[in-house]
Enzyme design. Structure first.
Site, mmCIF file in Angstrom:
data_model
loop_
_atom_site.group_PDB
_atom_site.id
_atom_site.type_symbol
_atom_site.label_atom_id
_atom_site.label_comp_id
_atom_site.label_asym_id
_atom_site.label_seq_id
_atom_site.Cartn_x
_atom_site.Cartn_y
_atom_site.Cartn_z
ATOM 1 N N ASN A 180 78.719 -39.169 -11.797
ATOM 2 C CA ASN A 180 78.735 -38.358 -10.568
ATOM 3 C C ASN A 180 77.684 -38.748 -9.529
ATOM 4 O O ASN A 180 77.902 -38.529 -8.337
ATOM 5 C CB ASN A 180 78.691 -36.862 -10.896
ATOM 6 C CG ASN A 180 77.462 -36.455 -11.647
ATOM 7 O OD1 ASN A 180 76.832 -37.280 -12.321
ATOM 8 N ND2 ASN A 180 77.099 -35.194 -11.555
ATOM 9 N N GLY A 227 74.442 -36.694 -18.844
ATOM 10 C CA GLY A 227 75.887 -36.574 -19.047
ATOM 11 C C GLY A 227 76.221 -35.216 -19.637
ATOM 12 O O GLY A 227 75.473 -34.246 -19.468
ATOM 13 N N GLU A 270 69.632 -34.839 -20.018
ATOM 14 C CA GLU A 270 69.911 -34.098 -18.775
ATOM 15 C C GLU A 270 71.390 -33.763 -18.807
ATOM 16 O O GLU A 270 72.237 -34.637 -18.591
ATOM 17 C CB GLU A 270 69.582 -34.974 -17.553
ATOM 18 C CG GLU A 270 68.116 -35.337 -17.406
ATOM 19 C CD GLU A 270 67.252 -34.158 -16.984
ATOM 20 O OE1 GLU A 270 67.794 -33.133 -16.539
ATOM 21 O OE2 GLU A 270 66.024 -34.262 -17.118
ATOM 22 N N LEU A 271 71.727 -32.493 -19.091
ATOM 23 C CA LEU A 271 73.123 -32.151 -19.389
ATOM 24 C C LEU A 271 73.713 -31.204 -18.336
ATOM 25 O O LEU A 271 73.221 -31.139 -17.215
ATOM 26 C CB LEU A 271 73.197 -31.574 -20.803
ATOM 27 C CG LEU A 271 72.463 -32.409 -21.879
ATOM 28 C CD1 LEU A 271 72.492 -31.720 -23.231
ATOM 29 C CD2 LEU A 271 73.036 -33.817 -21.986
ATOM 30 N N CYS A 316 75.818 -31.315 -11.772
ATOM 31 C CA CYS A 316 75.403 -30.466 -12.888
ATOM 32 C C CYS A 316 74.795 -29.148 -12.416
ATOM 33 O O CYS A 316 74.730 -28.191 -13.179
ATOM 34 C CB CYS A 316 74.400 -31.229 -13.741
ATOM 35 S SG CYS A 316 73.122 -31.991 -12.754
ATOM 36 N N GLU A 367 81.158 -25.090 -18.159
ATOM 37 C CA GLU A 367 80.850 -25.832 -16.937
ATOM 38 C C GLU A 367 82.174 -26.264 -16.295
ATOM 39 O O GLU A 367 82.930 -27.020 -16.904
ATOM 40 C CB GLU A 367 80.014 -27.068 -17.292
ATOM 41 C CG GLU A 367 79.703 -27.923 -16.088
ATOM 42 C CD GLU A 367 78.926 -29.193 -16.438
ATOM 43 O OE1 GLU A 367 79.253 -29.849 -17.433
ATOM 44 O OE2 GLU A 367 77.994 -29.514 -15.683
ATOM 45 N N GLU A 413 63.052 -34.885 -15.943
ATOM 46 C CA GLU A 413 63.031 -36.069 -15.080
ATOM 47 C C GLU A 413 62.357 -35.702 -13.770
ATOM 48 O O GLU A 413 61.752 -34.643 -13.654
ATOM 49 C CB GLU A 413 64.457 -36.591 -14.853
ATOM 50 C CG GLU A 413 64.954 -37.384 -16.029
ATOM 51 C CD GLU A 413 66.187 -38.227 -15.732
ATOM 52 O OE1 GLU A 413 66.874 -37.985 -14.726
ATOM 53 O OE2 GLU A 413 66.460 -39.140 -16.539
HETATM 54 P P1 NAD Z 1 79.867 -38.042 -20.216
HETATM 55 O O1 NAD Z 1 78.990 -37.328 -21.174
HETATM 56 O O2 NAD Z 1 81.317 -38.115 -20.489
HETATM 57 O O3 NAD Z 1 79.384 -39.562 -20.057
HETATM 58 C C1 NAD Z 1 78.062 -39.883 -19.705
HETATM 59 C C2 NAD Z 1 77.718 -41.249 -20.271
HETATM 60 O O4 NAD Z 1 77.718 -41.157 -21.699
HETATM 61 C C3 NAD Z 1 78.708 -42.353 -19.911
HETATM 62 O O5 NAD Z 1 77.992 -43.532 -19.642
HETATM 63 C C4 NAD Z 1 79.520 -42.490 -21.188
HETATM 64 O O6 NAD Z 1 80.070 -43.781 -21.354
HETATM 65 C C5 NAD Z 1 78.462 -42.234 -22.242
HETATM 66 N N1 NAD Z 1 78.984 -41.842 -23.552
HETATM 67 C C6 NAD Z 1 80.160 -41.251 -23.863
HETATM 68 N N2 NAD Z 1 80.257 -41.084 -25.210
HETATM 69 C C7 NAD Z 1 79.116 -41.577 -25.744
HETATM 70 C C8 NAD Z 1 78.609 -41.675 -27.075
HETATM 71 N N3 NAD Z 1 79.300 -41.236 -28.118
HETATM 72 N N4 NAD Z 1 77.384 -42.225 -27.265
HETATM 73 C C9 NAD Z 1 76.652 -42.656 -26.215
HETATM 74 N N5 NAD Z 1 77.090 -42.598 -24.944
HETATM 75 C C10 NAD Z 1 78.298 -42.056 -24.701
HETATM 76 O O7 NAD Z 1 79.573 -37.390 -18.774
HETATM 77 P P2 NAD Z 1 80.266 -37.702 -17.369
HETATM 78 O O8 NAD Z 1 81.641 -37.125 -17.389
HETATM 79 O O9 NAD Z 1 80.085 -39.109 -16.968
HETATM 80 O O10 NAD Z 1 79.318 -36.828 -16.419
HETATM 81 C C11 NAD Z 1 79.478 -35.465 -16.263
HETATM 82 C C12 NAD Z 1 78.472 -34.652 -17.057
HETATM 83 O O11 NAD Z 1 77.155 -35.073 -16.742
HETATM 84 C C13 NAD Z 1 78.519 -33.181 -16.695
HETATM 85 O O12 NAD Z 1 78.443 -32.406 -17.871
HETATM 86 C C14 NAD Z 1 77.283 -32.990 -15.851
HETATM 87 O O13 NAD Z 1 76.788 -31.687 -15.822
HETATM 88 C C15 NAD Z 1 76.332 -33.942 -16.480
HETATM 89 N N6 NAD Z 1 75.239 -34.291 -15.542
HETATM 90 C C16 NAD Z 1 73.973 -33.801 -15.763
HETATM 91 C C17 NAD Z 1 72.950 -34.073 -14.864
HETATM 92 C C18 NAD Z 1 71.538 -33.560 -15.070
HETATM 93 O O14 NAD Z 1 70.629 -34.118 -14.467
HETATM 94 N N7 NAD Z 1 71.321 -32.551 -15.878
HETATM 95 C C19 NAD Z 1 73.214 -34.844 -13.741
HETATM 96 C C20 NAD Z 1 74.517 -35.326 -13.559
HETATM 97 C C21 NAD Z 1 75.512 -35.046 -14.475
#
Ligand code: NAD
Length: 478
Positions: A156, A232, A252-253, A286, A380, A458
């Site tokens: 994102n 993520g 950071e979730l 997020c 979410e 962060e």
């Molecule tokens: P995601 O968790 O699907 O993917 C994030 C990353 O994790 C990607 O690079 C993906 O390839 C990797 N990944 C997937 N499975 C994995 C595994 N088993 N082991 C290691 N890595 C793996 O998230 P997304 O859809 O890309 O992003 C959206 C999410 O991110 C939302 O939940 C959002 O709230 C969160 N987010 C949090 C913040 C924050 O700062 N707290 C900021 C931005 C986004």
């Protein structure tokens, strides 16, 4: 023009040779914008070993002024090429172009903060004679870079969230193996090349592209990796935490951010903030405004002002200067969000605006008559959907806002300073904004969630602390 990229290991781009080719398509018009040759586990291991070698040979001994100069030069280059990066973000993520430019501007600032913090004092002198027997002793703390950092990032904010990991790592003297989101790998690779152009030694940053399913475990469990920093979803975040038990982990979730509007609030500020904060990048942030609690006396008045503005948002082509709300990252995500709306309506919710989907585009949607247990409230949404709920008392709204598995940021609108501080103290979130929405983030403050929103902080200074180890050094004088 279609970009073709591989993985970047020790300054060389690795592609071809039977590696899986993955297509990156624009979420709006579905045109092919890039082809990524996914790295293999052998590539990944080579990247980690390279990062380990470059850490010991170069980065850990590089003087702070040199690290600072590289980061400053990177900031200048990124600023000069800002429009190119913004266009690329819009192509690969479907982010409205004005939001992409804003992201690039923030990324430049992150590099500048890191450049300055690379030179800032980071030690501490301990008052040794505060303890019996501490007379004639001198004690101080020095911070040492951890070594190889594994960074995993989401789609994102494909540039700024990558930099929230890289910039502090290099400022602190670490090296990095980055696995960007497979949906948005193009801007990360362009950034990696820019950092090398700015003077970052080859192999200090290695980028390995691929899926989390293939590369996640070998990356986060590798013995040479000293820390994992992940942004993520909570599902993936906690999987990583359980796999990387022997390492430092920052997560950071996600969140379902509460925003509370009291009857004495400045409604101009509140309404403008809610419109921007609920629907920017189609709610795919997020800290996007999701749960809006409005004190009953002003509930109708707020909606009378809020709903027309939501209905007036321009939805469509992210490359158009006029667009406020573009597509979700793919149609699948829009279908999932639409199902959540339909389920809420079946359970009694009312759609006050939006609700319809056109491919990956979902109209900015406002729901009322919702209940805390509905998916659109307690999970979410990560889509342009907000839920509006009336409340009567301060105590009631604090309980409602805290009734969540998440706790990243909250927004509170009130003119009463005493109440503002009471809420700041009692809201269970990593950050609270007063007279501002939850969606606002400035890149120089410690940022991170509680509960299922994450672990650790962060923000460049906080991330540098998490990427270094404090060591006490004591001297007995005689
Ligand atoms: P995601 O968790 O699907 O993917 C994030 C990353 O994790 C990607 O690079 C993906 O390839 C990797 N990944 C997937 N499975 C994995 C595994 N088993 N082991 C290691 N890595 C793996 O998230 P997304 O859809 O890309 O992003 C959206 C999410 O991110 C939302 O939940 C959002 O709230 C969160 N987010 C949090 C913040 C924050 O700062 N707290 C900021 C931005 C986004």
């Amino acid at each position: 023009m279609t970009l073709e990229i591989g993985s970047l290991i020790n300054g060389k781009e690795i592609a071809g040779g039977g590696r899986v080719k993955h297509e990156v398509r624009n979420p709006y018009h579905n045109e092919l914008v890039g082809i990524v040759h996914f790295g293999t586990v052998e590539d990944l291991n080579q990247a980690i070993e390279t990062a380990h070698g470059v850490f010991h040979q170069t980065m850990k001994n590089m003087p702070a002024y040199q690290r600072s100069t590289i980061l400053r030069q990177a900031a200048d280059l990124l600023e000069a090429r800002g429009e190119e990066f913004a266009q690329l973000l819009t192509l690969e993520a479907g982010k409205p172009i004005r939001d992409s430019r804003f992201e690039v501007g923030r990324a430049v600032q992150v590099l500048r903060f890191a450049s300055e913090l690379a030179k800032a004092d980071d030690g501490e002198v301990v008052k040794m004679d505060a303890a019996v027997g501490g007379e004639n002793k001198l004690g101080f703390i020095k911070r040492y870079p951890l070594g190889v950092i594994a960074a995993i990032t989401p789609f994102n904010f494909p540039l700024n969230l990558v930099l929230h990991k890289l910039a502090p790592a290099f400022a602190a003297g670490c090296t990095v193996v980055l696995k960007p989101a497979e949906k948005t790998p193009l801007s990360a690779m362009k950034l990696a090349k820019l950092l090398e152009e700015a003077g970052l030694p080859k192999g200090a940053l290695n980028v390995v592209n691929g899926t989390g399913a293939d590369l996640g475990k070998p990356l986060v469990t590798h013995p040479l990796v000293k820390k994992v920093t992940f942004t993520g979803s909570d599902q993936v975040g906690y999987k990583i935490r359980n796999m990387a038990l022997d390492k430092k982990v920052t997560l950071e979730l996600g969140s379902n951010a509460p925003n509370i509007i009291f009857s004495d609030a400045n409604l101009d500020l509140a309404v403008t903030g809610l419109v921007k904060g609920g629907f920017a990048f189609a709610g795919q942030s997020c800290i996007s405004v999701q749960r809006i609690y409005v004190q009953r006396e002003i509930y109708d008045q707020l909606l009378d002002r809020f709903i027309p503005l939501v209905k007036g948002l321009q939805v469509g082509d992210p490359s158009s200067e006029a667009t406020d709300v573009g597509p979700l990252i793919n149609e699948e995500s829009a279908v999932r969000a639409e199902k959540w709306i339909m389920k809420a309506v079946e359970q009694g919710a009312t759609v006050l605006a939006g609700g319809n989907r056109h491919g990956a585009l979902l109209e900015p949607t406002v729901l009322a008559n919702v209940k805390p247990e509905m998916t659109v409230v307690c999970r979410e949404v990560f889509a342009p959907i907000v839920a509006v709920m009336p409340f009567d008392t301060e105590e009631e709204v604090i309980q409602a806002a805290n009734d969540s598995n998440y706790g990243l940021q909250a927004g509170v609108f009130t003119a009463d300073i005493n109440r503002a501080f009471r809420l700041a103290d009692r809201l269970e979130t990593g950050g609270v904004w007063i007279n501002e929405v939850s969606t606002v983030r400035q890149d120089n403050y410690p940022y991170g969630g509680v509960k299922f929103s994450g672990i650790g902080k962060e923000g460049v200074k906080a991330a540098m602390e998490e990427m270094t180890e404090a060591k006490f050094i004591g001297i007995r004088l005689y």
